[in-house]
Each structure stands twice: as structure tokens, then as C-alpha cells.
Write a protein that holds these residues in place. Structure first.
Motif, PDB file in Angstrom:
ATOM      1  N   GLU A 147     -12.988   3.486 -15.566  1.00 17.35           N
ATOM      2  CA  GLU A 147     -13.063   4.933 -15.354  1.00 17.35           C
ATOM      3  C   GLU A 147     -11.793   5.453 -14.691  1.00 17.35           C
ATOM      4  N   PHE A 148     -11.205   4.623 -13.844  1.00 12.69           N
ATOM      5  CA  PHE A 148     -10.012   4.996 -13.075  1.00 12.69           C
ATOM      6  C   PHE A 148      -8.752   5.022 -13.937  1.00 12.69           C
ATOM      7  N   GLY A 149      -8.800   4.359 -15.067  1.00 15.30           N
ATOM      8  CA  GLY A 149      -7.630   4.317 -15.947  1.00 15.30           C
ATOM      9  C   GLY A 149      -7.155   2.931 -16.279  1.00 15.30           C
ATOM     10  N   GLY A 150      -7.815   1.914 -15.680  1.00 12.81           N
ATOM     11  CA  GLY A 150      -7.520   0.541 -16.032  1.00 12.81           C
ATOM     12  C   GLY A 150      -6.110   0.097 -15.725  1.00 12.81           C
ATOM     13  N   ARG A 151      -5.591  -0.774 -16.571  1.00 12.38           N
ATOM     14  CA  ARG A 151      -4.322  -1.445 -16.314  1.00 12.38           C
ATOM     15  C   ARG A 151      -3.133  -0.498 -16.284  1.00 12.38           C
ATOM     16  N   GLY A 152      -3.238   0.635 -16.960  1.00  9.47           N
ATOM     17  CA  GLY A 152      -2.117   1.566 -16.953  1.00  9.47           C
ATOM     18  C   GLY A 152      -2.082   2.485 -15.755  1.00  9.47           C
ATOM     19  N   ASN A 153      -3.018   2.307 -14.826  1.00 11.43           N
ATOM     20  CA  ASN A 153      -3.098   3.237 -13.698  1.00 11.43           C
ATOM     21  C   ASN A 153      -3.262   2.498 -12.373  1.00 11.43           C
ATOM     22  N   GLU A 154      -2.622   1.342 -12.253  1.00 10.00           N
ATOM     23  CA  GLU A 154      -2.736   0.549 -11.032  1.00 10.00           C
ATOM     24  C   GLU A 154      -1.969   1.188  -9.872  1.00 10.00           C
ATOM     25  N   VAL A 155      -2.523   1.081  -8.696  1.00  9.15           N
ATOM     26  CA  VAL A 155      -1.911   1.658  -7.495  1.00  9.15           C
ATOM     27  C   VAL A 155      -0.929   0.692  -6.840  1.00  9.15           C
ATOM     28  N   LEU A 156      -1.319  -0.580  -6.739  1.00  5.92           N
ATOM     29  CA  LEU A 156      -0.468  -1.549  -6.052  1.00  5.92           C
ATOM     30  C   LEU A 156       0.469  -2.248  -7.024  1.00  5.92           C
ATOM     31  N   HIS A 157       1.746  -2.318  -6.627  1.00  4.50           N
ATOM     32  CA  HIS A 157       2.761  -3.055  -7.365  1.00  4.50           C
ATOM     33  C   HIS A 157       3.423  -4.030  -6.392  1.00  4.50           C
ATOM     34  N   ALA A 158       4.232  -4.919  -6.919  1.00  5.89           N
ATOM     35  CA  ALA A 158       4.893  -5.901  -6.060  1.00  5.89           C
ATOM     36  C   ALA A 158       5.785  -5.196  -5.045  1.00  5.89           C
ATOM     37  N   LEU A 159       5.793  -5.732  -3.838  1.00  7.23           N
ATOM     38  CA  LEU A 159       6.622  -5.161  -2.785  1.00  7.23           C
ATOM     39  C   LEU A 159       8.042  -5.710  -2.871  1.00  7.23           C
ATOM     40  N   ASP A 160       8.990  -4.833  -2.683  1.00  9.91           N
ATOM     41  CA  ASP A 160      10.402  -5.215  -2.639  1.00  9.91           C
ATOM     42  C   ASP A 160      10.863  -5.051  -1.197  1.00  9.91           C
ATOM     43  N   HIS A 161      10.960  -6.161  -0.477  1.00  9.38           N
ATOM     44  CA  HIS A 161      11.229  -6.055   0.954  1.00  9.38           C
ATOM     45  C   HIS A 161      11.837  -7.359   1.465  1.00  9.38           C
ATOM     46  N   ASP A 162      12.352  -7.292   2.663  1.00  9.12           N
ATOM     47  CA  ASP A 162      12.842  -8.476   3.369  1.00  9.12           C
ATOM     48  C   ASP A 162      11.644  -9.112   4.069  1.00  9.12           C
ATOM     49  N   GLN A 163      11.278 -10.314   3.672  1.00  9.18           N
ATOM     50  CA  GLN A 163      10.072 -10.929   4.202  1.00  9.18           C
ATOM     51  C   GLN A 163      10.293 -11.665   5.513  1.00  9.18           C
ATOM     52  N   SER A 164      11.474 -11.586   6.087  1.00 11.93           N
ATOM     53  CA  SER A 164      11.694 -12.264   7.364  1.00 11.93           C
ATOM     54  C   SER A 164      10.864 -11.603   8.452  1.00 11.93           C
ATOM     55  N   PRO A 165      10.200 -12.404   9.300  1.00 13.66           N
ATOM     56  CA  PRO A 165       9.342 -11.839  10.340  1.00 13.66           C
ATOM     57  C   PRO A 165      10.112 -10.927  11.287  1.00 13.66           C
ATOM     58  N   THR A 166       9.448  -9.914  11.757  1.00 11.06           N
ATOM     59  CA  THR A 166      10.069  -8.998  12.701  1.00 11.06           C
ATOM     60  C   THR A 166       9.726  -9.413  14.120  1.00 11.06           C
ATOM     61  N   ASP A 167      10.626  -9.200  15.033  1.00 13.09           N
ATOM     62  CA  ASP A 167      10.339  -9.515  16.429  1.00 13.09           C
ATOM     63  C   ASP A 167      10.072  -8.241  17.230  1.00 13.09           C
ATOM     64  N   ARG A 168       9.943  -7.125  16.495  1.00 10.67           N
ATOM     65  CA  ARG A 168       9.651  -5.866  17.170  1.00 10.67           C
ATOM     66  C   ARG A 168       8.147  -5.705  17.357  1.00 10.67           C
ATOM     67  N   ALA A 169       7.761  -4.678  18.070  1.00  9.56           N
ATOM     68  CA  ALA A 169       6.336  -4.399  18.290  1.00  9.56           C
ATOM     69  C   ALA A 169       5.744  -3.909  16.970  1.00  9.56           C
ATOM     70  N   LEU A 170       5.274  -4.841  16.163  1.00  7.48           N
ATOM     71  CA  LEU A 170       4.916  -4.539  14.778  1.00  7.48           C
ATOM     72  C   LEU A 170       3.783  -3.528  14.682  1.00  7.48           C
ATOM     73  N   GLY A 171       2.762  -3.675  15.509  1.00  8.38           N
ATOM     74  CA  GLY A 171       1.633  -2.752  15.439  1.00  8.38           C
ATOM     75  C   GLY A 171       2.031  -1.316  15.701  1.00  8.38           C
ATOM     76  N   ASN A 172       2.807  -1.109  16.763  1.00  7.32           N
ATOM     77  CA  ASN A 172       3.265   0.242  17.081  1.00  7.32           C
ATOM     78  C   ASN A 172       4.153   0.805  15.975  1.00  7.32           C
ATOM     79  N   GLN A 173       5.000  -0.048  15.432  1.00  4.75           N
ATOM     80  CA  GLN A 173       5.915   0.385  14.381  1.00  4.75           C
ATOM     81  C   GLN A 173       5.145   0.781  13.117  1.00  4.75           C
ATOM     82  N   LEU A 174       4.197  -0.064  12.727  1.00  2.00           N
ATOM     83  CA  LEU A 174       3.415   0.230  11.533  1.00  2.00           C
ATOM     84  C   LEU A 174       2.615   1.523  11.719  1.00  2.00           C
TER      85      LEU A 174
END
Length: 526
Positions: A147-174
Motif C-alpha cells: 500500500e505504501f508503494g513497495g520497493r520503489g518507495n523505500e525510506v531508508l537507503h545506505a548511509l554514506d558516512h565516516d564510521q569511526s567512533p566519535t569521542d564527543r558527547a554522542l547523545g547530546n550531539q544526536l
């Protein structure tokens, strides 16, 4: 061949013919290898976004998205007969749901939240019926995806990011990026977490900005699914909560919408909770009853302070969580049901199932308790404080006079019961559910508990209706909520939870779940 390698001509072919039909004819494993299962990706490709894929699970995830819903359950039976487990089916459905909806569709995220409860319900069913609760939710899942539109209407796609862990206050930042409605940065923050636990804790910082029920229950049910889908998919599962919170930032604000984000820093400072560890001080039943009354009768901010004071005193979190859950249960027992202006299809006047104030409050209380249990650091405190805040707010947030209404069952209902025999009471309960007699169902359940009978036959009586009935998207979650709370609650109070479940079950009966009749036939369940 991956989805990103699919040729345009093949995409056009699949669009014209239907990849689900092709895959069904040649097999989903082969279809995935050929790229046919993954071809309906016009939206992702046109937007130049990399598709989100799930490795070895990809072909089964595709099946959940692409199989025509009228053919789904037949295919599921084939897979079971070939050795695929219910657990694997649920994992694929959860990933298909996350990829399609990303936590942004009402029916979609409700279905996601029902998957883990359905799988756990299956473990309590007779062997020949164990697939029924899972099939119920998988049917709803695929139907909504299409009903939502199936495969042509997906919301999530692969993330393009630096996966190195952050040492900052992650919760506050997010949380800051969520408040700014910056999806890309918030999701990048999430993906930079060192491990699933750190990601979960960071997401809770944003969740704790408000106590709206779906905002609260979604991260618990998503995190609870990690044991099924795999820890490697933690970012995918938690992205749903990030996106839900970002979307909520655009909602119109009520008078109390921003109160939690203003109140919490003050409470942490007032009770000196920063850097403090949760305690393990035990309390007796009288303390729990007193806390229930405090939470139920107080204004929301006062209830939050009461929980904070108990935590500062070192009271064990699970004891506080029990009190919060019992306070929410009072909303189930006291609810006078939907008024004329509140009725809708499947939810008539007088009903208390679905998104009723009591069911929502109980699911929220259960989620806050579990979020506290699963989290670390400040979140252990914050989740319980907000649980107390929310149950007090719920009492007044949608109208009604819960403080003065009396809880079911009334003495007049209990006194009318003629039998105190266990099997007769179970039979009477079954009849009451089928007749939508909420008060009688509540009275029978209370009397059954007072006699000290085994709760399992009563649970099983109600379980079959949590499976067979639609429940307006809430049957599975609420059944699981009550099961968890009954197990945790002291004997003196625990039957209140089952009384509430009996009432809600009697309210929801008469609206069979889509696909269940077919599932029973295919599984040869009488």
C-alpha cells in the motif's frame, strides 16, 4: 549482482511485469542472484542513493516486500516446510519494514512494534498453531508495504558516512541534530556509535524530549528485535526512532509538548542524579501501593519528582517501574470507553482496545521500564522519571475523570458469578469475551485470581483472541505488555494486569484479523 548493478532495461522490465511474479516462479534465491528481486528501485536510483541491503537475508527480505499479499501466506508455509524458522521470517519482515517505512508510517511502525511480541506469543501456542501470530503480523506487514508503494518507495537507503567512533558527547550531539531536523547529521551520529549499546543510549537522548507513546515504544521494540535480526543491524533498527523523532519536531505543539526537555535538567540538578548509579534498595508492597497512588493522583511534574526522589534514595529501578505500570493499569480498569465523538471503524462507543488511553499508557509504562533496564548511565534515571511523568499526564491528557471513576470489576459484577470452579470460570470468560462483556470478563478474571488458580489456562484463553482478532494494531503489543508485567509484579497486585487484559480482549472481539482464516486453513488448524 546487487541492486545498484541492475541495468535500466531490467528495471523497466520488472516494472512492467512485476518482480514478485518472476521471483515466485523461479525462486527468490535465484531471483536475488540474478538481480530481479532487487530491481524495483527507481526511486533510490533516480535519487542517486545507494540501496540498503541485508546480505544473506536479502532474498527473504525481498520476499516480504514483493510477494503479492494474497500469495504471501502460501509462500510462508512452503518456507516453513523447507526448514525456514519463524525467527528468520520475523527477522526478514523487520528489516523489510525498516527499509520501507523508516519509522515514518503509522501502520508501518505499529506493525514493526508487533513483530517481537508475535514471535514470543508463538512460543506459548500449541505447536501446530505457533505460526498463527507471526503470520498475522507478516500479512499486515506485506500488505502495508505494498500500500505504501513497495520497493520503489523505500525510506531508508545506505548511509554514506565516516564510521569511526566519535569521542564527543554522542547523545547530546544526536539530540541537537534531531531538534534541528537534520536527518543526515543525526543518522551519521547514530552510525558513528562504537557499538549497539552506545547507539541505543544516544537515541534515547532524543526520545526523552517528549513522552508521546509511539516515540517511546518504538525504540524498545526495535532494540528488542536485535536478538532476532542481528546486532549488525542495530543502526538500521534505531534509525527508525531517529526519523520518528525528527518528524515529530514538525508537529504542532501542545501546552505540555516541550515540558519534558525543560523539566528533566531541573530534576537532575534538584536530586543530584548526574553521575549517580542506580540503587538496589528493596521495598515492600505497601511502598509500591503508595507510589501507585502518588503517581496516579499527582500532576505530571510532581509525579516525575516522586520518581526522582525514589531513585535518589536508592530504590531499585524495577520496583519503581512496577509502580508506574500499575498506575497505568488503573487507566485500563477505570476507562469508561470511547465516547460518541471518538468512535471510528473497529472502535465503537464503549470500547477500550486499540489506541485507548489505558492501552497506550500501559504500553508506554512497559516501554519506559524496559528502556531504563536496557540502557546505561543517565538514561536509567531519565526513562523512569519520564515514565512517572507520562502516566500522570495520561490521566488528564485526553479528558475524563479517572481520579473519581472506579476501577473494574465492581462488586456487583463479582457477586453475580455463580461458580468458583476453575474450568467453569475459564468457560465463562470465553463466553464473556465472545459477547463483548467487558465488566463480566474483568470480574471472572479477578475471581479466578482470588481463588489462587493457575494463571496459564486464563492466559491461554486470552491469547487465542490476541491472535485471532485485529485489535486495531495493538493486540500483540498489549498482550505482551501484560505478560511481562504480570511476571514482574508481586502477587498482591499482579492480577490487576490480567483483569485489564481480559477487559481489553472482550472489547476487541468480533473483528477478525485480516488473513487469519486463510492462515488457519493453510496450516490445517481447526
Amino acid at each position: 549482482m546487487t541492486r545498484s548493478e541492475c541495468k535500466p532495461s531490467r528495471r523497466r522490465f520488472v516494472k512492467d511485469v512485476g518482480s514478485g511474479a518472476i521471483a515466485a516462479s523461479i525462486g527468490f534465491g535465484l531471483a536475488s542472484d540474478m538481480g530481479l528481486c532487487n530491481a524495483a528501485l527507481a526511486k533510490a536510483s533516480d535519487a542517486d542513493q545507494k540501496p540498503l541491503e541485508f546480505g544473506a537475508r536479502e532474498s527473504l527480505v525481498c520476499l516480504m516486500q514483493e510477494t503479492p499479499v494474497e500469495k504471501l501466506q502460501g509462500k510462508l508455509v512452503e518456507l516453513l516446510n523447507q526448514g525456514t524458522s519463524l525467527r528468520d521470517l520475523v527477522a526478514a519482515a523487520a528489516l523489510a519494514n525498516a527499509r520501507t517505512f523508516g519509522g515514518e508510517d503509522y501502520v508501518g511502525f505499529h506493525t514493526l512494534m508487533a513483530l517481537s511480541p508475535a514471535l514470543k506469543m508463538a512460543a506459548s501456542m500449541p505447536v501446530n498453531q505457533a505460526a498463527l501470530p507471526v503470520f498475522k503480523v507478516l500479512y499486515r506487514n506485506t500488505q502495508r508495504i505494498q500500500e505504501f508503494g513497495g520497493r520503489g518507495n523505500e525510506v531508508l537507503h545506505a548511509l554514506d558516512h565516516d564510521q569511526s567512533p566519535t569521542d564527543r558527547a554522542l547523545g547530546n550531539q544526536l539530540r541537537t541534530h534531531v531538534r534541528e531536523r537534520d536527518t543526515a547529521k543525526a543518522e551519521s551520529d547514530l552510525a558513528s556509535a562504537e557499538n549497539p549499546q552506545a547507539a541505543f543510549d544516544a537515541v534515547l537522548y532524543a526520545v526523552e524530549d517528549n513522552t508521546e507513546v509511539h516515540r517511546v515504544v518504538l525504540p524498545y521494540r526495535a532494540f528488542d528485535l536485535l536478538d532476532v535480526v542481528g546486532q549488525e543491524h542495530a543502526t538500521t533498527m534505531l534509525r527508525q526512532s531517529v526519523r520518528y523523532c525528527i518528524k515529530a519536531e514538525s508537529y504542532s505543539r501542545s501546552a505540555t509538548w516541550d515540558e519534558p526537555r525543560i523539566l528533566m535538567p531541573k530534576i537532575f540538578d534538584q536530586f543530584k542524579l548526574d553521575g549517580k548509579s542506580v540503587g538496589n534498595k528493596t521495598v515492600d508492597d505497601d511502598w509500591i501501593e503508595q507510589m501507585v497512588n502518588t503517581l496516579f493522583q499527582s500532576q505530571a511534574s510532581v509525579a516525575a519528582e516522586a520518581v526522582a526522589a525514589a531513585l535518589a534514595e536508592g530504590i531499585a529501578p524495577n520496583k519503581i517501574g512496577i509502580a508506574i505500570s500499575l498506575a497505568a493499569n488503573q487507566l485500563v480498569l477505570r476507562d469508561q470507553g470511547r465516547r460518541l465523538a471518538e468512535e471510528s471503524p473497529g472502535k465503537p462507543v464503549g470500547s477500550v482496545h486499540g489506541d485507548s488511553i489505558g492501552v497506550h499508557a500501559s504500553d508506554s509504562a512497559n516501554a519506559w521500564r524496559n528502556l531504563s533496564r536496557l540502557s546505561t548511565g543517565r538514561n536509567q534515571f531519565a526513562c523512569l522519571i519520564l515514565g512517572g511523568y507520562q502516566v500522570a499526564l495520561d490521566r488528564v491528557n485526553r479528558g475524563g475523570d479517572f481520579a473519581h471513576w472506579q476501577p473494574l470489576p465492581f462488586e456487583q459484577h463479582v457477586s453475580r458469578l455463580e461458580s468458583k470452579d476453575a474450568s467453569r470460570l475459564i468457560g465463562d470468560l470465553d463466553d464473556s469475551v465472545k459477547s463483548n462483556l467487558q465488566a463480566r470478563a474483568a470480574a471472572i478474571t479477578q475471581l479466578y485470581g482470588q481463588q489462587g488458580f493457575d494463571p496459564l489456562p486464563l492466559f491461554n484463553c486470552l491469547l487465542k483472541y490476541a491472535v485471532s482478532e485485529d485489535g486495531s494494531l495493538h493486540a500483540e503489543k498489549f498482550y505482551r505488555t501484560v505478560s511481562e508485567e504480570f511476571a514482574e509484579t508481586p502477587q498482591r497486585f499482579r492480577w490487576r494486569q490480567l483483569v485489564g487484559l481480559a477487559r481489553v480482549t472482550a472489547s476487541e472481539f468480533g473483528r477478525p484479523a485480516a488473513g487469519q482464516a486463510e492462515a488457519r486453513e493453510l496450516l490445517r488448524v481447526g
